[in-house]
Scaffold this active site. Sequence first.
Site, mmCIF file in Angstrom:
data_model
loop_
_atom_site.group_PDB
_atom_site.id
_atom_site.type_symbol
_atom_site.label_atom_id
_atom_site.label_comp_id
_atom_site.label_asym_id
_atom_site.label_seq_id
_atom_site.Cartn_x
_atom_site.Cartn_y
_atom_site.Cartn_z
ATOM 1 N N CYS A 1 -1.585 -13.394 -2.830
ATOM 2 C CA CYS A 1 -2.330 -14.514 -2.899
ATOM 3 C C CYS A 1 -3.881 -14.266 -2.831
ATOM 4 C CB CYS A 1 -2.094 -15.521 -1.476
ATOM 5 S SG CYS A 1 -2.218 -16.721 -1.627
ATOM 6 N N HIS B 1 4.284 -15.863 -1.959
ATOM 7 C CA HIS B 1 4.306 -14.913 -0.309
ATOM 8 C C HIS B 1 5.700 -14.336 -0.305
ATOM 9 C CE1 HIS B 1 0.537 -16.020 0.994
ATOM 10 N NE2 HIS B 1 0.130 -16.728 0.305
ATOM 11 N N GLU C 1 6.385 -13.082 2.078
ATOM 12 C CA GLU C 1 6.288 -12.916 3.588
ATOM 13 C C GLU C 1 6.469 -13.887 4.152
ATOM 14 O OE1 GLU C 1 3.885 -12.906 1.712
ATOM 15 O OE2 GLU C 1 1.916 -13.809 2.787
#
Lengths: 80, 227
Positions: free
Chosen positions: B85, B201, B203
């Site tokens: 990002c 993302h 994560e």
Amino acid sequence: MKISVIITLKKDVLDPQGKVIHQALDGMGFADINEVRQGKYFEIDIKYNDPKKAKEKVEEMCQKLLANLVIENYKIIDAQ
Amino acid sequence: MKSSVITFPGSNCDRDMDVALKKFGFKNKMVWHNDAELPKSDLVVLPGGFSYGDYLRCGSMASKSKIMKSVINFANSGGMVMGICNGFQILVETGLVPGVLLRNKYLEFICKNVFVKINNKKNTYFKNIDNEVLEFHIAHNEGNYFCTKDQLKEIEDNEQIAINYCDKTGKTEEQFNPNGSIKNIAGIFNKKKNILGMMPHPERMIDSSLSGEDGSIFFNNLINNLK
């Protein structure tokens, strides 16, 4: 001395903000616009009195940080 | 395996990344942007967020910060560097990966789950992943990938496109493009494929009770490939 720089988007780069501003102006009655492109303006007060040297330094700043040359052009418009 | 996550002023996905990396076995260190030296690392991550308040252009100020000199040296010597990002935006501003990330086509901040198709598995990031399509999360205002025609040709010739936005069956059509990116590009590599920049993302997808597990697939695979 003060150096003024404008940064503009290159011709073939999409400018959605410019488009929306165009539409808003159109809606306000400014019907005779072909296109709006949004850019940036910087005024840099630099510790040089020699305009040539000052412009050279600002040009370096444009290339290294102020503009992203993939999408933007820069132009020094004033030195005083 | 040792990893480092760089925290810039305004980073806000750095701790999520720390949690994710540790969950899958990395010994992770948080590194402040004003440090000069990188700890010994097998992987360096530039996390998401709004470094320096997105001033000037997203990622532009962070790309000039002190630690980035070490990160650039590490990357240029073949080290694994991943930008997620805002981290992707920082990578393009350093020039480590080609192109730029423009404002989203429809001027809206997009925050939703998306599907991405893995375009190239001949690299440490995606080698050995069985899935063709992964579900990740995106949250960005400037994720509209753009590059010049010459750059695009070079990227395609060198197989640098990592992932493309798609539907859950892997169709990469324009209707599945959330932000206007050229060719639905969601992530790209440098030429050597040791640097990966991507908007989604992983994560955020490491816990089935919160989101999904496709991030787990990614991180599990990544640490195994690095071993």
